[in-house]
Design a protein around this motif. Structure first.
Motif, mmCIF file in Angstrom:
data_model
loop_
_atom_site.group_PDB
_atom_site.id
_atom_site.type_symbol
_atom_site.label_atom_id
_atom_site.label_comp_id
_atom_site.label_asym_id
_atom_site.label_seq_id
_atom_site.Cartn_x
_atom_site.Cartn_y
_atom_site.Cartn_z
ATOM 1 N N THR A 1 0.902 -1.258 0.033
ATOM 2 C CA THR A 1 -0.043 -0.152 -0.072
ATOM 3 C C THR A 1 0.654 1.515 -0.087
ATOM 4 O O THR A 1 1.692 1.193 0.963
ATOM 5 N N LYS A 2 0.683 2.021 -1.063
ATOM 6 C CA LYS A 2 1.507 3.305 -1.088
ATOM 7 C C LYS A 2 0.695 4.658 -0.929
ATOM 8 O O LYS A 2 -0.313 4.771 -1.095
ATOM 9 N N LEU A 3 1.575 5.532 -0.614
ATOM 10 C CA LEU A 3 1.052 6.773 -0.344
ATOM 11 C C LEU A 3 0.973 7.619 -1.608
ATOM 12 O O LEU A 3 1.388 7.686 -2.557
ATOM 13 N N LYS A 4 -0.664 8.060 -1.772
ATOM 14 C CA LYS A 4 -0.833 8.767 -2.855
ATOM 15 C C LYS A 4 -0.943 10.209 -2.796
ATOM 16 O O LYS A 4 -0.332 10.930 -3.631
ATOM 17 N N GLN A 5 -1.286 10.824 -1.666
ATOM 18 C CA GLN A 5 -1.339 12.092 -1.528
ATOM 19 C C GLN A 5 -1.520 12.538 -0.106
ATOM 20 O O GLN A 5 -2.113 11.386 0.891
ATOM 21 N N LEU A 6 -1.000 13.449 0.495
ATOM 22 C CA LEU A 6 -0.852 13.906 1.890
ATOM 23 C C LEU A 6 -1.455 15.312 2.134
ATOM 24 O O LEU A 6 -1.428 16.160 1.333
ATOM 25 N N GLN A 7 -2.294 15.502 2.938
ATOM 26 C CA GLN A 7 -2.893 16.855 3.372
ATOM 27 C C GLN A 7 -2.702 16.935 5.107
ATOM 28 O O GLN A 7 -2.806 16.204 5.639
ATOM 29 N N ILE A 8 -2.283 18.176 5.390
ATOM 30 C CA ILE A 8 -2.431 18.497 6.822
ATOM 31 C C ILE A 8 -3.406 19.595 6.983
ATOM 32 O O ILE A 8 -3.155 20.665 6.426
ATOM 33 N N VAL A 9 -4.103 19.383 7.811
ATOM 34 C CA VAL A 9 -5.455 20.318 8.060
ATOM 35 C C VAL A 9 -5.204 20.739 9.487
ATOM 36 O O VAL A 9 -5.620 20.022 10.479
ATOM 37 N N PRO A 10 -5.123 22.119 9.546
ATOM 38 C CA PRO A 10 -4.915 22.662 10.859
ATOM 39 C C PRO A 10 -6.247 22.630 11.643
ATOM 40 O O PRO A 10 -7.190 22.981 10.995
ATOM 41 N N LEU A 11 -6.496 22.382 13.101
ATOM 42 C CA LEU A 11 -7.776 22.631 13.877
ATOM 43 C C LEU A 11 -7.836 23.505 14.474
ATOM 44 O O LEU A 11 -8.895 24.136 14.511
ATOM 45 N N THR A 12 -6.585 23.838 15.178
ATOM 46 C CA THR A 12 -6.545 24.867 15.994
ATOM 47 C C THR A 12 -5.393 25.415 15.884
ATOM 48 O O THR A 12 -4.519 24.872 15.001
ATOM 49 N N SER A 13 -4.746 26.362 16.589
ATOM 50 C CA SER A 13 -3.407 26.936 16.571
ATOM 51 C C SER A 13 -2.495 25.878 16.901
ATOM 52 O O SER A 13 -1.179 26.110 16.679
ATOM 53 N N GLN A 14 -2.744 24.926 17.573
ATOM 54 C CA GLN A 14 -1.902 23.763 18.132
ATOM 55 C C GLN A 14 -2.093 22.487 17.824
ATOM 56 O O GLN A 14 -1.391 21.413 18.168
ATOM 57 N N THR A 15 -3.291 22.080 16.884
ATOM 58 C CA THR A 15 -3.553 20.666 16.545
ATOM 59 C C THR A 15 -3.816 20.671 15.040
ATOM 60 O O THR A 15 -4.312 21.654 14.391
#
Length: 342
Positions: free
Chosen positions: A132-146
């Motif tokens: 199983t290979k990585l296709k795409q990554l997203q990082i979504v901020p929830l708060t200023s620290q998470t």
């Protein structure tokens, strides 16, 4: 070598016992339209079949039931062609109509439909994590620290992993990280993310982001994770409605086995590609030795293989169940193939 009459008697006994769960006597056999010989002849043939170990007596009846050897002979030599109903085929096809669904949701629906159509327990194993290979990554901020890291794989699997963001890391650095990671890690097996983060992107992150060491630490925590077996189970309680499983100890043993997902995953991974039928003591797991396990493989993009399994009593409706497995595995393979070609 069985005679034509013995083959017919054995087939009638197996078919009748599958549908009634009651021992089959010579009188029941003589009433079948295809049986044209006398009850005395039937009894003689039954005696010969019993001597060959293909049928056996029960303690509570003068009738006979198939032995494991008899079921094996039946599956290997006596299965008649079976045509699924239009409704059964439609039920399977409907699970794949919404192509916006994630891989996991499609497989969950498939497991549920298979268990509903058979009244047995269905188990579907996702593709090997090593493939199983990585296709795409997203990082979504929830708060200023998470934030949440969203990993999409080439199989359509989506994982959400929450992690903390040190106050020193700016949103712009997160965006740079995502761009670098998608450029360098797309197509990398998940199991190798750890070593590839060091080898492929460490220097780039150090050059283009502030507070590199802290950012790198938290990035690893979000992306590097132990990959559990991906099992999807449908109809776990269906075993309770089978007359063979009125013994609570037998049921408890079977349920205990089904809770050990890693062991089940190992069992299914060790199955050769194609369709296989294991009957009774052909199953190595003690808890499954009153069961039959039918497995079929399906293929995802890049020849990644997953497994569909159906667990039920040895008194299975083999011809119908095997056809259902053929249709479902073929539908899964065709659907996922079309997804990857887009």
């Amino acid at each position: 070598m069985l005679t034509e009459r013995q083959l017919l008697v054995l087939q009638v006994i197996v078919d009748e016992f599958i549908h009634t769960a009651q021992p089959v006597g010579s009188r029941s056999i003589s009433k079948k339209d295809e049986v044209t010989f006398s009850s005395a002849t039937i009894r003689n043939e039954m005696a010969d079949l019993e001597e060959m170990g293909l049928i056996e007596k029960t303690h509570s009846s003068s009738g006979r039931v198939p032995s494991e050897k008899g079921y094996r002979f039946y599956v290997d030599h006596l299965l008649s062609p079976f045509r699924l109903s239009k409704q059964e085929v439609r039920s399977i096809q409907d699970a794949f109509r919404d192509q916006m669904l994630e891989f996991e949701r499609v497989v969950q629906k498939s497991a549920g439909i298979l268990s509903e159509l058979t009244n047995y327990t269905s188990i579907i194993l996702g593709p090997e994590v090593f493939d199983t290979k990585l296709k795409q990554l997203q990082i979504v901020p929830l708060t200023s620290q998470t934030a949440v890291a969203i990993l999409v794989t080439n199989t359509g699997h989506v994982e959400h992993r929450a992690f903390n963001i040190p106050v020193e890391i700016e949103a712009v650095d997160l965006e740079k990280m995502v761009n670098i990671l998608n450029e360098r890690l797309s197509g990398v097996p998940l199991i190798k993310l750890h070593e590839n983060i060091f080898r492929e992107v460490g220097d780039l992150l150090k050059t283009h982001t502030q507070n590199y060491e802290k950012a790198f630490k938290y990035l690893q925590a979000a992306l590097v994770d132990e990959q559990p077996a991906k099992l999807y189970v449908g109809g776990k309680t269906n075993i309770l409605i089978q007359p063979e499983f009125k013994d609570l100890e037998k049921v408890r043993s079977l349920y205990s086995m089904m809770e050990k997902e890693n062991e089940i995953a190992h069992l299914l991974r060790s199955t050769h590609p194609g369709l296989k039928v294991r009957i009774g003591h052909e199953n190595e797991v003690d808890a499954m030795q009153d069961c039959s396990l039918i497995t079929a493989s399906y293929v995802l993009g890049d020849d990644q293989v997953g497994t569909i399994a159906l667990l039920g009593p040895t008194r299975m409706e083999y011809n119908r169940v095997i056809q259902l497995m053929h249709v479902l595995s073929g539908q899964m393979t065709e659907t996922f193939k079309s997804w990857y070609q887009k």
